[in-house]
Design a protein around this motif. Sequence first.
Motif, PDB file in Angstrom:
ATOM      1  N   LEU A 183      16.043  41.413 -16.714  1.00  0.00           N
ATOM      2  CA  LEU A 183      16.372  41.113 -18.107  1.00  0.00           C
ATOM      3  C   LEU A 183      16.969  39.719 -18.213  1.00  0.00           C
ATOM      4  CD1 LEU A 183      16.980  41.885 -21.110  1.00  0.00           C
ATOM      5  CD2 LEU A 183      19.154  42.845 -20.272  1.00  0.00           C
ATOM      6  N   ILE A 184      16.472  38.923 -19.161  1.00  0.00           N
ATOM      7  CA  ILE A 184      16.998  37.585 -19.430  1.00  0.00           C
ATOM      8  C   ILE A 184      17.409  37.531 -20.899  1.00  0.00           C
ATOM      9  CG2 ILE A 184      16.529  35.113 -19.374  1.00  0.00           C
ATOM     10  CD1 ILE A 184      14.364  35.649 -17.312  1.00  0.00           C
ATOM     11  N   THR A 185      18.699  37.356 -21.192  1.00  0.00           N
ATOM     12  CA  THR A 185      19.204  37.415 -22.566  1.00  0.00           C
ATOM     13  C   THR A 185      20.586  36.789 -22.640  1.00  0.00           C
ATOM     14  OG1 THR A 185      19.733  38.941 -24.393  1.00  0.00           O
ATOM     15  CG2 THR A 185      20.232  39.692 -22.181  1.00  0.00           C
ATOM     16  N   ASP A 186      21.068  36.549 -23.870  1.00  0.00           N
ATOM     17  CA  ASP A 186      22.472  36.178 -24.057  1.00  0.00           C
ATOM     18  C   ASP A 186      23.324  37.403 -24.385  1.00  0.00           C
ATOM     19  OD1 ASP A 186      21.822  36.724 -26.732  1.00  0.00           O
ATOM     20  OD2 ASP A 186      21.527  34.612 -27.210  1.00  0.00           O
ATOM     21  N   GLY A 187      22.683  38.529 -24.680  1.00  0.00           N
ATOM     22  CA  GLY A 187      23.407  39.766 -24.930  1.00  0.00           C
ATOM     23  C   GLY A 187      24.122  39.825 -26.261  1.00  0.00           C
ATOM     24  N   ALA A 230      15.105  57.103 -10.862  1.00  0.00           N
ATOM     25  CA  ALA A 230      15.736  56.913  -9.557  1.00  0.00           C
ATOM     26  C   ALA A 230      14.853  56.019  -8.696  1.00  0.00           C
ATOM     27  CB  ALA A 230      15.936  58.270  -8.887  1.00  0.00           C
ATOM     28  N   GLY A 231      15.480  55.110  -7.984  1.00  0.00           N
ATOM     29  CA  GLY A 231      14.731  54.181  -7.141  1.00  0.00           C
ATOM     30  C   GLY A 231      14.393  52.881  -7.837  1.00  0.00           C
ATOM     31  N   ASN A 232      14.415  52.870  -9.190  1.00  0.00           N
ATOM     32  CA  ASN A 232      14.199  51.633  -9.923  1.00  0.00           C
ATOM     33  C   ASN A 232      15.512  50.863 -10.038  1.00  0.00           C
ATOM     34  OD1 ASN A 232      11.621  52.562 -10.229  1.00  0.00           O
ATOM     35  ND2 ASN A 232      11.800  53.041 -12.403  1.00  0.00           N
ATOM     36  N   ARG A 233      15.408  49.558 -10.269  1.00  0.00           N
ATOM     37  CA  ARG A 233      16.604  48.724 -10.376  1.00  0.00           C
ATOM     38  C   ARG A 233      16.471  47.782 -11.567  1.00  0.00           C
ATOM     39  NH1 ARG A 233      19.770  49.426  -5.992  1.00  0.00           N
ATOM     40  NH2 ARG A 233      18.779  50.125  -4.065  1.00  0.00           N
ATOM     41  N   LEU A 234      17.624  47.447 -12.144  1.00  0.00           N
ATOM     42  CA  LEU A 234      17.667  46.497 -13.254  1.00  0.00           C
ATOM     43  C   LEU A 234      18.582  45.344 -12.879  1.00  0.00           C
ATOM     44  CD1 LEU A 234      17.884  47.227 -17.030  1.00  0.00           C
ATOM     45  CD2 LEU A 234      19.361  45.501 -16.024  1.00  0.00           C
ATOM     46  N   TYR A 235      18.063  44.129 -13.006  1.00  0.00           N
ATOM     47  CA  TYR A 235      18.826  42.908 -12.744  1.00  0.00           C
ATOM     48  C   TYR A 235      18.975  42.163 -14.073  1.00  0.00           C
ATOM     49  CZ  TYR A 235      17.278  43.962  -7.996  1.00  0.00           C
ATOM     50  OH  TYR A 235      17.027  44.593  -6.801  1.00  0.00           O
ATOM     51  N   SER A 236      20.184  41.736 -14.397  1.00  0.00           N
ATOM     52  CA  SER A 236      20.389  41.057 -15.678  1.00  0.00           C
ATOM     53  C   SER A 236      20.812  39.615 -15.448  1.00  0.00           C
ATOM     54  CB  SER A 236      21.443  41.798 -16.510  1.00  0.00           C
ATOM     55  OG  SER A 236      22.678  41.871 -15.843  1.00  0.00           O
ATOM     56  N   PHE A 237      20.239  38.735 -16.263  1.00  0.00           N
ATOM     57  CA  PHE A 237      20.558  37.313 -16.245  1.00  0.00           C
ATOM     58  C   PHE A 237      21.039  36.902 -17.628  1.00  0.00           C
ATOM     59  CE2 PHE A 237      17.934  37.723 -12.575  1.00  0.00           C
ATOM     60  CZ  PHE A 237      18.372  36.749 -11.691  1.00  0.00           C
ATOM     61  N   GLY A 238      22.269  36.423 -17.692  1.00  0.00           N
ATOM     62  CA  GLY A 238      22.793  35.910 -18.934  1.00  0.00           C
ATOM     63  C   GLY A 238      22.554  34.423 -19.027  1.00  0.00           C
ATOM     64  N   VAL A 239      21.879  33.980 -20.072  1.00  0.00           N
ATOM     65  CA  VAL A 239      21.556  32.562 -20.245  1.00  0.00           C
ATOM     66  C   VAL A 239      22.348  32.031 -21.437  1.00  0.00           C
ATOM     67  CG1 VAL A 239      19.756  30.870 -20.703  1.00  0.00           C
ATOM     68  CG2 VAL A 239      19.267  32.847 -19.254  1.00  0.00           C
ATOM     69  N   GLY A 240      23.235  31.083 -21.183  1.00  0.00           N
ATOM     70  CA  GLY A 240      24.009  30.488 -22.255  1.00  0.00           C
ATOM     71  C   GLY A 240      25.428  30.185 -21.823  1.00  0.00           C
ATOM     72  N   SER A 241      26.198  29.596 -22.736  1.00  0.00           N
ATOM     73  CA  SER A 241      27.547  29.140 -22.413  1.00  0.00           C
ATOM     74  C   SER A 241      28.619  30.194 -22.623  1.00  0.00           C
ATOM     75  CB  SER A 241      27.886  27.913 -23.271  1.00  0.00           C
ATOM     76  OG  SER A 241      27.911  28.260 -24.650  1.00  0.00           O
ATOM     77  N   LEU A 297      28.012  43.512 -21.529  1.00  0.00           N
ATOM     78  CA  LEU A 297      26.699  44.148 -21.596  1.00  0.00           C
ATOM     79  C   LEU A 297      25.899  43.882 -20.330  1.00  0.00           C
ATOM     80  CD1 LEU A 297      24.455  45.609 -23.274  1.00  0.00           C
ATOM     81  CD2 LEU A 297      23.754  43.329 -24.020  1.00  0.00           C
ATOM     82  N   LEU A 298      25.869  42.634 -19.896  1.00  0.00           N
ATOM     83  CA  LEU A 298      25.066  42.266 -18.734  1.00  0.00           C
ATOM     84  C   LEU A 298      25.566  42.950 -17.470  1.00  0.00           C
ATOM     85  CD1 LEU A 298      24.832  38.510 -19.661  1.00  0.00           C
ATOM     86  CD2 LEU A 298      22.912  40.092 -19.637  1.00  0.00           C
ATOM     87  N   ARG A 320      21.725  49.824 -11.087  1.00  0.00           N
ATOM     88  CA  ARG A 320      21.813  49.678  -9.630  1.00  0.00           C
ATOM     89  C   ARG A 320      21.273  48.327  -9.147  1.00  0.00           C
ATOM     90  NH1 ARG A 320      20.174  54.629 -11.021  1.00  0.00           N
ATOM     91  NH2 ARG A 320      17.966  54.117 -10.785  1.00  0.00           N
ATOM     92  N   GLY A 321      21.535  47.297  -9.949  1.00  0.00           N
ATOM     93  CA  GLY A 321      21.105  45.949  -9.594  1.00  0.00           C
ATOM     94  C   GLY A 321      22.263  44.985  -9.579  1.00  0.00           C
ATOM     95  N   THR A 322      22.013  43.733  -9.948  1.00  0.00           N
ATOM     96  CA  THR A 322      23.045  42.704  -9.975  1.00  0.00           C
ATOM     97  C   THR A 322      22.984  41.964 -11.302  1.00  0.00           C
ATOM     98  OG1 THR A 322      21.574  41.046  -8.980  1.00  0.00           O
ATOM     99  CG2 THR A 322      22.916  42.372  -7.471  1.00  0.00           C
TER     100      THR A 322
END
Length: 811
Positions: free
Chosen positions: A436-440, A458-469, A475-476, A484-486
């Motif tokens: 996921l790429i968002t500012d949230g 189960a077994g799937n993972r979610l990685y979140s990337f916050g883009v912005g200042s 949320l992220l 179960r990600g980063t």
Amino acid sequence: MKPLYTAIACTLLLAGVGAIAKFALAQTWTPISRSHSNTEVTARGRSSAAAETARETGGLYAVSEDGERQVFPLKHTEVNATIAGNLSRVAVTQTFQNPFEEPLEAVYVFPLPDEAAVDDMEIKIGDRIIKGEIKEREEAQQIYEDAKREGRTAGLLEQERANIFTQSLANIKPGEEIDVTIRYTDSLQFEGGDYEFVFPMVVGPRYIPGEAIDREGNSDRVPDASRITPPVLPPEVRSGHDIGVTVEIDAGVPISEVRSPSHDLETRQLDENRIAVRLAPDDTIPNKDLILRYRVSGDNTKATVLTQGDDRGGHFAIYLIPAIDYDTKEIVPKDVVFLMDTSGSQSGDPLAKSKELMRRFINGLNPNDTFTIIDFANTAQALSAEPLENTPANRRRALSYIDKLDANGGTELLNGMQAVLNFPAAKEGRLRSVVLITDGYIGNDNEVIAEVQERLQAGNRLYSFGVGSSVNRFLLDRLAEVGRGTAQVIRQDEPTGEVADRFFRQINNPVLTNIEVAWEGGGEPAQVYPQAPPDLFAEQPLVLFGRKGDRARGQLRVRGIAAGGRRYEQLFRMTFEESGNPAIAQLWGRARIKELMSQMYGGETTSAVEAVTDTALTYRLLSQYTAFVAVSEEVRVDPDGTTRRVEVPVELPEGVSYEGIFGDVDDRVQFAPAPPPTGAMSAPSPTGMATRRPGGGVRLQRAEEEVGLAAPEPGAGNRIEVLEAEGLEEAAIADLERYLAQHNFDPSLSGETVWELKVENGRVVRVIFDDRASALPDRLAITSLRRSLSRWVVPNGFSGDVRLKLRVNKA
């Protein structure tokens, strides 16, 4: 069409700015510029120029509807932080001043770190300090309102979200200046050899989905929207509010590579192992998160164990980076679904950075990976209906799709997330990774987190990337935890190479999984949080907080499976001394509250609410259900006189497009809050209203949200009977029974449920499920009934508390 956000803008006339912060440390400081490429020069120059313009003109005023010039009441925020090892202790002092001829009430919505243990608040009037008391939230609110009505000066500190807070200050006398000081303890982030201290400075504008329920901007999906959306200043306009930050770092060993990607800094060496850092004088506009990073000498893999004991028990904190050898070339075939935010708040620099990050991700996938892209605003659209093989032709197709994306519409993250969760399952032997790429910038945080918590396989993972200042870190972080990600944050002007490289080191394989924590020793078992420790990825620490109620000594055993299938084990022996760091107890209390709140993303329960409240009161902590209140003993203003109420406006986060969120500047000129235009709070239908990009993608329909709430067919389903309804009149009870008769459950279900409702002006703003008094076992049925009750419109504009006992009768 412009996206629909809840926020109020202000029209201002420049006429000066408050004084620059005065620092206690007055010796020679060494300047340090931002620690990344020159891409940020334009943004920094614009901020500095705005600050300089404000200084030259001598003050900042608002224009009210009657044309009167008004000075904003929040003059300055001063932050003083002390870092020792893994912990920070922070004092935040907000200075309010009343420029009017009548008493003033100031209301300020601001951020703090989402895992901070806020344990103190006080107000200073002249030379007198009034300490805040921790109370249950409704009691604190009543104390504050009573004091305001009686003419006493009062301060009220409340938590709206884990990272959003409200400071209210009533009965500031004309010409008077009052300081409010808030104190908290937090753990530092540690990754890849860097310690990271973050201080957020502004609440970004939140998109509010749902139907409007009042003229304050609240909706049926975010009934407290007005409490998390402060007024926002138009571009190139300042309120006069500036910020000073001083951080003293005591690492116990030499410190190196002090830097910041967000701010210009000045440093001063205090001794061999201590250094002081402060904001440079030309970088004091509170419109972006302060990110401070540094390294220390020594073995980064060595565990840190901190303990403390008092009459509440023995408490401990463990910070461990497992020293695990693993093959960085070990590759697991992945099915990667990229979820990109292309709403209006991403206009300009944020979308450009998201595209840059996506190009690196696409070109960095392993040969056997598959992928697709889903972009979302009001609706969701996909590059392909099925995962694509990682071929040169498909990469070119993806890059072309990315190039054509633009930003507009509202941040309907739930739509995008449902599109991902409804995507065809990954083939056997493949790991589904959601990126996921968002500012949230959304108001329905819990709704989205609950969806992932409930439906991610189960077994799937979610990685979140916050883009912005100034992204929504709460949320992220929570999405990454339940997924179960980063989670990572990258500024819109920060290089992407290091962030992408770290991501690929992590996504290929965690280095430690199936982590188990067990207390060994006599007496009662230890309470350790998180209860289910997350898998660890490369360069990522394991952080545990524990409490041993009887303070009996013992040992904590940590086990797990290291990369390659090898077993990992480490033992920590502990005793609890009263001379330990008292902050450890506060952090344990905060960790317990976080764990309990994570059980209520899908809705509040009586047992968890009570447990959070009891923990917060015992450990003197701010929470969703507790608040700090401070009241002067003497009556300070005329109780029968006129009082002004001002909501403090905030800066738009650096790099965010005002026009992308609010439209043209000329469209937003009111000073006082005004009702939104008709339909302004309603999220557009997924089949209309949104402008979509010509990306050649596949249109994705919104997932059906109302599980089990379809209108019943004759003779189908079961009947819901209202057994008790404390607080409601007969007519309202009859209306509720007619309303609930429209909804169906599995005909085989039966049982009784008990609910507590809080109703304001006919709208249900809070629904609590009494899990101890209920006997309906089906979780989906409870969720459906909760949604039904939350959308019931109570007749005659009723306000008050209601306790319901309902029975679901088997068909």
